[in-house]
Design an enzyme around this catalytic site. Structure first.
Site: not given
Ligand code: DGL
Length: 259
Positions: A11, A42-43, A73-75, A185
């Site tokens: 994101s 994104y979260g 990105c984990n999300t 991340t």
């Molecule tokens: N970097 C994103 C992750 O790893 C999330 C950041 C967001 O909320 O956009 O989950």
């Protein structure tokens, strides 16, 4: 040998933690990095929305002929990784999940805390990881409200961020958690601050193993690039501003900014 770029997306700046590790491991690879700045963060978004964005970005990266896509990105991995693999069977995807496995393995108190977005903690992917690797360990979940936003604004070491980290994590640490998993991340850029705030607690960051996995996949497929390596950026909003942020994070001037 394959001289096409490696695609990565997030994101915002978070996935650059993976890009940084990957550049170190594979300096002759060219990275095409997509930052979905128009949709950040994104979260808190519904999984269906993040999935839709992930597909749009995958299409854009594939239009630039990437040879592999790192969902940095984990999300987005929680919302879309399985669906992306199914939709594009010829494309290798590498995703990222919170490091419950290494955390549970090294925790002495058998109590770890995962700091991540709501989208990651609510997803089935995280559930599977906890079930598979978290047995016998207390896995506390903490939503890092506001932290990715602070990192995106380059406010890594402000008193406000320190206070927020203490507020979010101190209760679990006081209750015996000896390991903090960075499940987003963006939080990789907070690793040092978290270590300073919680001395003696181990911080688990999986951005490096993910970069290593991407490199292994390229090796297996005999698809390493001949060099020279580099970084190109695409941002869905305000790419010039994004490129400045990237430079401030220690990357050399990115080669191109595309909209
Ligand atoms: N970097 C994103 C992750 O790893 C999330 C950041 C967001 O909320 O956009 O989950």
């Amino acid at each position: 040998m394959d001289n096409r770029p490696v695609g990565m997306f997030d994101s915002g700046v978070g996935g650059l933690a993976v890009a940084r590790a990957f550049r170190r491991l594979a300096p002759s690879e060219h990275i095409l990095y997509f930052a979905d700045t128009a949709w950040f963060p994104y979260g808190p978004r519904p999984a269906a929305e993040v999935r839709k964005r992930s597909f749009a970005i995958a299409h854009r990266l594939l239009a630039s002929d990437v040879k592999l896509i790192v969902v940095a990105c984990n999300t987005a991995s929680a919302a879309a990784l399985d669906a992306l693999r199914e939709a594009f069977p010829a494309v290798p995807f590498v995703g990222i999940v919170p490091g419950v496995k290494p955390a549970a393995r090294q925790s002495r108190s058998r109590h770890v805390v995962v700091l991540a977005t709501a989208g990651t903690l609510d997803g089935g992917l995280f559930e599977r990881v906890v079930e598979e690797f978290g047995k016998g360990t207390r896995v506390a979940r903490v939503v890092g409200h506001g932290l990715a936003e602070a990192v995106e604004r380059a406010e890594h070491r402000t008193p406000h961020v320190r206070a927020r980290l203490r507020e979010l994590l101190q209760p679990e640490v006081s209750a015996g958690a000896d390991t903090i998993v960075l499940g987003c991340t963006h939080y990789a850029f907070l690793a040092n601050v978290i270590e300073e705030e919680f001395p003696g607690v181990t911080v688990v960051d999986t951005t490096e193993p993910v970069a290593r996995r991407a490199l292994d996949l390229l090796r297996e497929r005999d698809a390493l690039g001949p060099g020279p390596g580099g970084l190109s950026l695409i941002a869905s909003l305000d790419p010039e501003r994004f490129a400045q942020k990237v430079e401030r994070l220690g990357f050399q001037r990115a080669e191109a900014v595309q909209v």
